[in-house]
Design an enzyme around this catalytic site. Structure first.
Site, mmCIF file in Angstrom:
data_model
loop_
_atom_site.group_PDB
_atom_site.id
_atom_site.type_symbol
_atom_site.label_atom_id
_atom_site.label_comp_id
_atom_site.label_asym_id
_atom_site.label_seq_id
_atom_site.Cartn_x
_atom_site.Cartn_y
_atom_site.Cartn_z
ATOM 1 C CD1 TRP A 83 -2.348 -1.935 0.204
ATOM 2 C CD2 TRP A 83 -3.465 -0.856 1.908
ATOM 3 N NE1 TRP A 83 -3.456 -2.689 0.545
ATOM 4 C CE2 TRP A 83 -4.125 -1.984 1.661
ATOM 5 C CE3 TRP A 83 -3.721 -0.031 2.811
ATOM 6 C CZ2 TRP A 83 -5.376 -2.203 1.861
ATOM 7 C CZ3 TRP A 83 -5.219 -0.191 3.281
ATOM 8 C CH2 TRP A 83 -5.878 -1.229 2.967
ATOM 9 C CG ASP A 120 1.692 -1.088 19.302
ATOM 10 O OD1 ASP A 120 0.679 -1.207 18.626
ATOM 11 O OD2 ASP A 120 1.599 -2.114 20.191
ATOM 12 C CE LYS A 184 -6.361 -6.525 7.628
ATOM 13 N NZ LYS A 184 -6.311 -7.147 6.344
HETATM 14 C C1 SAM Z 1 -2.290 -7.387 6.324
HETATM 15 S S1 SAM Z 1 -0.667 -6.637 6.863
HETATM 16 C C2 SAM Z 1 -0.417 -5.147 5.902
HETATM 17 C C3 SAM Z 1 -0.206 -5.140 4.803
HETATM 18 C C4 SAM Z 1 0.159 -3.966 4.055
HETATM 19 N N1 SAM Z 1 -1.229 -3.238 3.855
HETATM 20 C C5 SAM Z 1 0.722 -4.268 2.420
HETATM 21 O O1 SAM Z 1 -0.002 -3.846 1.457
HETATM 22 O O2 SAM Z 1 1.880 -4.685 2.536
HETATM 23 C C6 SAM Z 1 -0.981 -6.194 8.475
HETATM 24 C C7 SAM Z 1 0.030 -5.569 9.220
HETATM 25 O O3 SAM Z 1 -0.350 -4.606 10.366
HETATM 26 C C8 SAM Z 1 0.322 -4.773 11.340
HETATM 27 N N2 SAM Z 1 0.020 -4.183 12.509
HETATM 28 C C9 SAM Z 1 -0.717 -5.069 13.298
HETATM 29 N N3 SAM Z 1 -1.088 -4.309 14.488
HETATM 30 C C10 SAM Z 1 -0.289 -3.365 14.611
HETATM 31 C C11 SAM Z 1 0.051 -2.322 15.275
HETATM 32 N N4 SAM Z 1 -0.511 -2.362 16.633
HETATM 33 N N5 SAM Z 1 0.925 -1.294 15.154
HETATM 34 C C12 SAM Z 1 1.504 -1.191 14.017
HETATM 35 N N6 SAM Z 1 1.331 -2.178 13.351
HETATM 36 C C13 SAM Z 1 0.238 -3.489 13.277
HETATM 37 C C14 SAM Z 1 1.058 -6.148 11.167
HETATM 38 O O4 SAM Z 1 2.275 -6.069 11.781
HETATM 39 C C15 SAM Z 1 0.945 -6.111 9.849
HETATM 40 O O5 SAM Z 1 2.297 -6.160 9.123
#
Ligand code: SAM
Length: 241
Positions: A83, A120, A184
């Site tokens: 993205w 985070d 999402k």
């Molecule tokens: C489905 S992946 C994203 C894919 C991305 N949109 C792409 O196109 O490459 C979801 C991401 O959300 C991140 N994530 C989940 N909870 C998070 C948080 N509290 N803070 C930062 N990142 C987080 C995960 O580490 C993961 O890499």
């Protein structure tokens, strides 16, 4: 974007490949088979995207035109970065004049024009750091964040919904008037309070299931279009008081 590449192999790799029975658990074998036979995975490789998730954003944009004219974009949960790749392209972002800020607690390979924060998003310091990194008012906040799975479906669901809610409040805090928020969510999972908050702040709020989102997944996207602006909201609240 053209129609989804269902059943078409444009990468020169065969679809319908099987992984040999061996030491792998049946569930791992099924995952690998699904991955290597997924036309979106193959297409991502062909078109140079880091993840098949790219096509979810592109499909949503094809119909709802959220990337049109975007000048600054914040990408929440950005790793591995497909993205952000799209965001950097549409904003003409460069390292000298970065217009995309991305956050993930996972490490992400550098991308030209993208300021990456490895932290985070729920860290209380994250909103300020993102605002600093983007260096101006964003017109698009996109969140593909999903909480790491625990194996307990309800817990996973609640955690991802919490991320969506915090992202929505962040979007309302940072977006410029007319901006959009995409996040999402899960089927049937968006809380009424969150929907009401978004409806108060945006001109249009809809749920979307892009074709690139696996049919068996409960994943959906929540799109809030046309931020009314903080001044309009505050004026509305004062008039009501
Ligand atoms: C489905 S992946 C994203 C894919 C991305 N949109 C792409 O196109 O490459 C979801 C991401 O959300 C991140 N994530 C989940 N909870 C998070 C948080 N509290 N803070 C930062 N990142 C987080 C995960 O580490 C993961 O890499």
């Amino acid at each position: 974007m053209s129609k989804p590449p269902v059943g078409v192999n444009r990468t020169g790799r065969k679809l319908g490949q099987k992984v040999k029975k061996g030491k792998l658990k049946a569930s791992s074998r099924r995952w690998i088979e699904r991955h290597i036979n997924d036309p979106y995975v193959q297409r991502a490789r062909l078109e140079g995207y880091r993840a098949r998730a790219a096509f979810k954003l592109l499909e949503i944009d094809e119909k709802h035109k959220i990337l049109d004219g975007a000048r600054r974009i914040i990408d929440l949960g950005a790793a591995p970065g497909s993205w952000s790749q799209i965001a950097a392209k549409v904003t003409d972002s460069t390292d000298a004049d970065p217009r995309v800020a991305a956050i993930d607690f996972l490490e992400m390979d550098p991308l030209p024009g993208v300021k990456i924060l490895q932290m985070d998003f729920l860290d209380p310091e994250a909103p300020e750091k993102l605002k600093e990194a983007i260096g101006g008012t964003p017109d698009l906040v996109i969140s593909d964040m999903a909480a790491p799975t625990t194996g307990h479906r309800q817990t996973d669901h609640l955690r991802t919904m919490h991320l969506c809610e915090v992202a929505a409040h962040f979007a309302v805090e940072v977006l410029g008037e007319g901006g959009h928020f995409l996040a999402k969510t899960f089927q049937g999972g968006t809380e009424r309070d969150l929907l009401n908050m978004l409806k108060q702040n945006f001109r249009q709020v809809i749920h979307i299931k892009p074709a690139a989102s696996r049919a068996e997944s409960v994943e959906m996207f929540l799109l809030a279009k046309g931020f009314k602006g903080r001044a309009a909201i505050e004026a509305g609240a004062e008039a009501e008081a």
